[in-house]
Design an enzyme around this catalytic site. Structure first.
Site, PDB file in Angstrom:
ATOM      1  N   ARG A 196      11.600  -5.309   2.585  1.00 10.05           N
ATOM      2  CA  ARG A 196      10.798  -4.472   3.477  1.00 10.05           C
ATOM      3  C   ARG A 196      10.071  -5.340   4.511  1.00 10.05           C
ATOM      4  NH1 ARG A 196       6.431  -0.585   0.830  1.00 10.05           N
ATOM      5  NH2 ARG A 196       5.096  -2.407   0.814  1.00 10.05           N
TER       6      ARG A 196
ATOM      7  N   ARG B 288      -1.528  -8.212  -4.178  1.00  9.59           N
ATOM      8  CA  ARG B 288      -1.476  -6.750  -4.323  1.00  9.59           C
ATOM      9  C   ARG B 288      -1.044  -6.343  -5.730  1.00  9.59           C
ATOM     10  NH1 ARG B 288       2.064  -5.413   0.581  1.00  9.59           N
ATOM     11  NH2 ARG B 288       1.985  -3.263  -0.131  1.00  9.59           N
TER      12      ARG B 288
HETATM   13  P1  AMP Z   1      -0.050   1.069   0.756  1.00 11.30           P
HETATM   14  O1  AMP Z   1       0.607   1.492   2.018  1.00 11.30           O
HETATM   15  O2  AMP Z   1      -0.421   2.241  -0.143  1.00 11.30           O
HETATM   16  O3  AMP Z   1       0.705   0.008   0.024  1.00 11.30           O
HETATM   17  O4  AMP Z   1      -1.470   0.414   1.178  1.00 11.30           O
HETATM   18  C1  AMP Z   1      -1.521  -0.760   1.947  1.00 11.30           C
HETATM   19  C2  AMP Z   1      -2.908  -1.374   1.854  1.00 11.30           C
HETATM   20  O5  AMP Z   1      -3.883  -0.460   2.368  1.00 11.30           O
HETATM   21  C3  AMP Z   1      -3.365  -1.702   0.434  1.00 11.30           C
HETATM   22  O6  AMP Z   1      -2.904  -2.955  -0.024  1.00 11.30           O
HETATM   23  C4  AMP Z   1      -4.889  -1.693   0.631  1.00 11.30           C
HETATM   24  O7  AMP Z   1      -5.322  -2.867   1.273  1.00 11.30           O
HETATM   25  C5  AMP Z   1      -5.084  -0.543   1.609  1.00 11.30           C
HETATM   26  N1  AMP Z   1      -5.266   0.741   0.896  1.00 11.30           N
HETATM   27  C6  AMP Z   1      -4.420   1.808   0.895  1.00 11.30           C
HETATM   28  N2  AMP Z   1      -4.889   2.795   0.128  1.00 11.30           N
HETATM   29  C7  AMP Z   1      -6.069   2.349  -0.389  1.00 11.30           C
HETATM   30  C8  AMP Z   1      -7.020   2.891  -1.281  1.00 11.30           C
HETATM   31  N3  AMP Z   1      -6.858   4.114  -1.836  1.00 11.30           N
HETATM   32  N4  AMP Z   1      -8.114   2.142  -1.562  1.00 11.30           N
HETATM   33  C9  AMP Z   1      -8.305   0.930  -1.025  1.00 11.30           C
HETATM   34  N5  AMP Z   1      -7.426   0.338  -0.207  1.00 11.30           N
HETATM   35  C10 AMP Z   1      -6.309   1.032   0.117  1.00 11.30           C
END
Ligand code: AMP
Length: 187
Positions: free
Chosen positions: A127, A144
């Site tokens: 990705r 992560r």
């Molecule tokens: P994702 O697209 O869900 O993988 O999110 C990418 C990044 O956005 C994560 O690694 C966090 O840094 C931030 N993020 C997304 N959703 C949340 C959440 N519910 N709480 C805190 N950080 C978030």
């Protein structure tokens, strides 16, 4: 259908979440996508969260919860919604309960995509090459995963105890996994 989609980074939440949302005619609400769009548009929120996301850390609960509360108050969520990437902490899960209580609604399901660790890393590196997400580099990916294990994985027990957890094998081609998900949710 009011549901969550959960799983470790790279499990396919975004891809499968979008397809499930389409299947059930509900909006997919991805906090990660909302943050990325704010970063791309250089909004105030985007400026605050960019460095946090690039390090693989979590955006503070206060910012994240308000954003979801506002989004769930929009009329298009009346037939239901799919939350992708929220909640990610116990505090967010508790806040979500409060938001839903106020709206007088309950979750129907928490879908968990199960994928083994090696597959996840391979998917994320792929990705990174395709989408060029700035948080898809090796160091951030590692962080992560740590954050997922420490902060988010404990939530699964909570949804299991409520009888909401629907576990689906996330390994396989996109349409195959999609069919498994639909079958599991309609069972
Ligand atoms: P994702 O697209 O869900 O993988 O999110 C990418 C990044 O956005 C994560 O690694 C966090 O840094 C931030 N993020 C997304 N959703 C949340 C959440 N519910 N709480 C805190 N950080 C978030």
């Amino acid at each position: 259908m009011r549901m969550l989609i959960m799983g470790p980074p790279g499990a396919g939440k975004g891809t499968q979440g979008a397809k499930v949302a389409e299947e059930f005619g509900i909006p997919e609400i991805s906090t990660g996508a909302i943050f990325r769009s704010n970063i791309a548009n250089q909004t105030e929120l985007g400026k605050i969260v960019k460095a946090i996301i690039d390090k693989g850390e979590l955006v503070p609960d206060s910012l994240t919860v308000d954003l979801v509360a506002d989004r769930l108050a929009q009329p298009d969520t009346a037939p239901g919604f799919l939350l992708d990437g929220f909640p990610r902490t116990v505090a967010q899960a508790e806040a979500l309960e409060g938001i839903l209580d106020k709206l007088g609604i309950k979750l129907d399901a928490c879908l968990l995509l199960i994928v083994d660790g090696e597959t996840l890393v391979a998917r994320m590196m792929k990705r990174a090459a395709i989408e060029g997400r700035s948080d898809d580099n090796e160091e951030t990916i590692r962080r992560r995963f740590e954050v997922y294990s420490a902060e988010t994985e404990p939530l699964l027990a909570l949804y299991r105890d409520k009888g909401l957890l629907v576990e689906v094998d996330g390994l396989g081609d996109v349409p195959v996994v999609h069919s498994r998900i639909v079958a599991a949710l309609k069972a």
